[in-house]
Design a protein around this motif. Structure first.
Motif, PDB file in Angstrom:
ATOM      1  N   LEU A 117     -13.347 -59.353  -1.678  1.00 45.44           N
ATOM      2  CA  LEU A 117     -14.341 -58.936  -2.665  1.00 45.44           C
ATOM      3  C   LEU A 117     -15.653 -58.493  -2.029  1.00 45.44           C
ATOM      4  O   LEU A 117     -16.490 -57.876  -2.681  1.00 45.44           O
ATOM      5  CB  LEU A 117     -14.595 -60.075  -3.654  1.00 45.44           C
ATOM      6  CG  LEU A 117     -13.406 -60.386  -4.583  1.00 45.44           C
ATOM      7  CD1 LEU A 117     -13.672 -61.644  -5.389  1.00 45.44           C
ATOM      8  CD2 LEU A 117     -13.114 -59.202  -5.500  1.00 45.44           C
ATOM      9  N   ASP A 118     -15.806 -58.774  -0.760  1.00 43.24           N
ATOM     10  CA  ASP A 118     -16.982 -58.289  -0.028  1.00 43.24           C
ATOM     11  C   ASP A 118     -16.798 -56.862   0.453  1.00 43.24           C
ATOM     12  O   ASP A 118     -17.741 -56.243   0.938  1.00 43.24           O
ATOM     13  CB  ASP A 118     -17.266 -59.214   1.162  1.00 43.24           C
ATOM     14  CG  ASP A 118     -18.657 -59.001   1.744  1.00 43.24           C
ATOM     15  OD1 ASP A 118     -19.619 -58.925   0.959  1.00 43.24           O
ATOM     16  OD2 ASP A 118     -18.775 -58.932   2.987  1.00 43.24           O
TER      17      ASP A 118
ATOM     18  N   ARG B 222     -12.884 -61.846  -9.989  1.00 42.38           N
ATOM     19  CA  ARG B 222     -13.655 -60.611  -9.931  1.00 42.38           C
ATOM     20  C   ARG B 222     -14.875 -60.756  -9.030  1.00 42.38           C
ATOM     21  O   ARG B 222     -15.393 -61.867  -8.833  1.00 42.38           O
ATOM     22  CB  ARG B 222     -14.087 -60.180 -11.323  1.00 42.38           C
ATOM     23  CG  ARG B 222     -12.927 -59.726 -12.205  1.00 42.38           C
ATOM     24  CD  ARG B 222     -13.370 -59.204 -13.547  1.00 42.38           C
ATOM     25  NE  ARG B 222     -12.244 -58.588 -14.235  1.00 42.38           N
ATOM     26  CZ  ARG B 222     -11.905 -57.303 -14.116  1.00 42.38           C
ATOM     27  NH1 ARG B 222     -12.647 -56.523 -13.322  1.00 42.38           N
ATOM     28  NH2 ARG B 222     -10.861 -56.812 -14.740  1.00 42.38           N
ATOM     29  N   ALA B 223     -15.333 -59.616  -8.524  1.00 42.61           N
ATOM     30  CA  ALA B 223     -16.569 -59.584  -7.738  1.00 42.61           C
ATOM     31  C   ALA B 223     -17.729 -60.051  -8.613  1.00 42.61           C
ATOM     32  O   ALA B 223     -17.708 -59.879  -9.846  1.00 42.61           O
ATOM     33  CB  ALA B 223     -16.822 -58.187  -7.207  1.00 42.61           C
ATOM     34  N   SER B 224     -18.735 -60.651  -8.016  1.00 39.71           N
ATOM     35  CA  SER B 224     -19.827 -61.259  -8.774  1.00 39.71           C
ATOM     36  C   SER B 224     -20.516 -60.286  -9.714  1.00 39.71           C
ATOM     37  O   SER B 224     -20.950 -60.653 -10.797  1.00 39.71           O
ATOM     38  CB  SER B 224     -20.850 -61.865  -7.810  1.00 39.71           C
ATOM     39  OG  SER B 224     -21.361 -60.862  -6.933  1.00 39.71           O
ATOM     40  N   GLY B 225     -20.597 -59.021  -9.347  1.00 36.86           N
ATOM     41  CA  GLY B 225     -21.262 -58.041 -10.208  1.00 36.86           C
ATOM     42  C   GLY B 225     -20.334 -57.371 -11.188  1.00 36.86           C
ATOM     43  O   GLY B 225     -20.736 -56.434 -11.888  1.00 36.86           O
ATOM     44  N   ASP B 226     -19.104 -57.845 -11.259  1.00 38.93           N
ATOM     45  CA  ASP B 226     -18.100 -57.181 -12.105  1.00 38.93           C
ATOM     46  C   ASP B 226     -17.479 -58.167 -13.094  1.00 38.93           C
ATOM     47  O   ASP B 226     -16.372 -57.988 -13.527  1.00 38.93           O
ATOM     48  CB  ASP B 226     -17.011 -56.600 -11.201  1.00 38.93           C
ATOM     49  CG  ASP B 226     -16.142 -55.586 -11.924  1.00 38.93           C
ATOM     50  OD1 ASP B 226     -16.712 -54.677 -12.552  1.00 38.93           O
ATOM     51  OD2 ASP B 226     -14.899 -55.719 -11.882  1.00 38.93           O
ATOM     52  N   ARG B 227     -18.202 -59.204 -13.421  1.00 37.60           N
ATOM     53  CA  ARG B 227     -17.653 -60.224 -14.321  1.00 37.60           C
ATOM     54  C   ARG B 227     -17.947 -59.861 -15.787  1.00 37.60           C
ATOM     55  O   ARG B 227     -18.899 -59.188 -16.081  1.00 37.60           O
ATOM     56  CB  ARG B 227     -18.229 -61.599 -13.984  1.00 37.60           C
ATOM     57  CG  ARG B 227     -17.842 -62.034 -12.560  1.00 37.60           C
ATOM     58  CD  ARG B 227     -18.322 -63.428 -12.295  1.00 37.60           C
ATOM     59  NE  ARG B 227     -18.134 -63.800 -10.880  1.00 37.60           N
ATOM     60  CZ  ARG B 227     -17.021 -64.231 -10.374  1.00 37.60           C
ATOM     61  NH1 ARG B 227     -15.964 -64.356 -11.128  1.00 37.60           N
ATOM     62  NH2 ARG B 227     -16.919 -64.548  -9.100  1.00 37.60           N
TER      63      ARG B 227
END
Length: 359
Positions: free
Chosen positions: A311-312, A354-359
């Motif tokens: 996810l990074d 999910r990636a932190s900005g895609d929740r």
């Protein structure tokens, strides 16, 4: 039988010294070494430089940079003397490979800033094969190494290169020295040592095509497995990895990782991706552990580490896992690792992280 590469270093050096020993009376300073800017003499000295440098990295356990030394030949050293040095430095690299524990990694810049003993052996063999070729081309001498040596190199540090008609032709193409039908000529290239991702009690060690081929049958892939052998799922997954390699679609970062326990170097299982992220940024992950390692939180720890790594990456938005309805332990692993159940069918449950900005 699995090999660390010491024997391959010795064989490659022996073939090099044997061939070039027949032309030591020729001028090596004037002729250019193949497509290189170096003379044949400079290329020969470079072989010795690389062999001793790689031995030094392993012996010195250098983790941040190259060991600060270089080799120099005595003034007046003739061509035969250069070959003596190549033989000696090759012996030193082989000894370093044999005596370095499997968990040791030392600095090398490409592409993840480290390599293990097998990686350094493969790089050493590659340097010998390729520069012997360059020198032979410059001197008008015929040279074709043992195909098994070329295959040894390709399966370990060229995991992104699809096998070609012969290992030697493939290696020459992969290093900008030859042509292969249907493939564009290369003007830039790098080899690729396996990626290692750190977790608290584990290291996640990228499985090379060589290791995958061995694991997919009855081998250990160069790992010391808890309980003596990997789980059946690991063998199946390794076979899929090697098939991807043969098909030219293997991307080593997005392949399989062996889960190795730091305290004793034992491999406990495997975890990996089913392929690269798709256009929507979704990538599927799978895993298994040997029976003796279950119930200790290792799968959760590894899943957190590998998912965080994925996810990074800019191409990834969501990591997906699909498990059987009856597999409660795996469902618990996913929940502890932060995954959320998003779908179900009569046989399977689907989880996402999910990636932190895609929740």
């Amino acid at each position: 039988m699995w090999t660390t590469g010491a024997e391959q270093v010795e064989q490659a050096v022996g073939e090099c010294v044997g061939l070039l020993g027949t032309v030591t009376g020729r001028d090596w300073h004037g002729p250019r070494a193949g497509r290189l800017e170096w003379s044949c003499r400079e290329a020969a000295e470079h072989i010795a430089d690389d062999l001793i440098a790689y031995a030094g990295q392993l012996a010195g356990r250098e983790s941040e940079a190259y060991s600060p030394f270089e080799i120099s030949l005595e003034e007046g050293t003739d061509n035969a003397g250069v070959l003596r040095v190549i033989g000696a430095t090759g012996t030193l690299l082989a000894a370093a490979v044999r005596t370095t524990p499997p968990e040791v990694r030392a600095f090398h810049p490409y592409p993840f800033r480290s390599a293990n003993r097998e990686g350094f052996a493969a790089m050493g063999v590659a340097e010998v094969l390729l520069h012997t070729h360059d020198i032979a081309e410059g001197l008008g001498v015929t040279y074709e190494p043992d195909p098994a040596l070329c295959d040894f190199v390709l399966r370990r540090i060229f995991p992104h290169v699809q096998p070609g008609p012969t290992p030697w032709r493939t290696l020459l193409w992969a290093t900008g020295r030859g042509e292969l039908p249907g493939r564009p000529a290369l003007t830039e290239w790098r080899w690729s040592n396996n990626l290692v991702i750190d977790a608290e009690r584990l290291t996640l060690q990228g499985v090379t095509p060589a290791a995958a081929a061995d694991l997919s049958t009855v081998g250990d892939g160069g790992f010391a497995w808890l309980g003596g052998a990997p789980a059946d799922g690991t063998r199946v997954g390794a076979g899929l990895v090697y098939k991807q390699y043969e098909d030219g679609v293997h991307r080593p970062d997005w392949g399989m990782y062996a889960l190795v326990r730091r305290e004793d170097g034992r491999a406990l299982g495997a975890m990996g991706f089913h392929g690269v992220p798709d256009e929507a940024g979704r990538v599927e992950i799978g895993y298994d552990l040997v029976a003796a390692a279950r119930g200790h939180g290792y799968a959760t720890e590894a899943l957190r580490a590998l998912s965080a790594w994925a996810l990074d990456r800019p191409e990834t938005r969501v990591v997906v896992a699909v498990v059987e309805r009856g597999n409660r332990p795996s469902q618990n692993v996913l929940a502890r690792a932060g995954f959320t159940r998003v779908a179900a069918d009569p046989e399977h449950l689907t989880y996402e992280l999910r990636a932190s900005g895609d929740r």
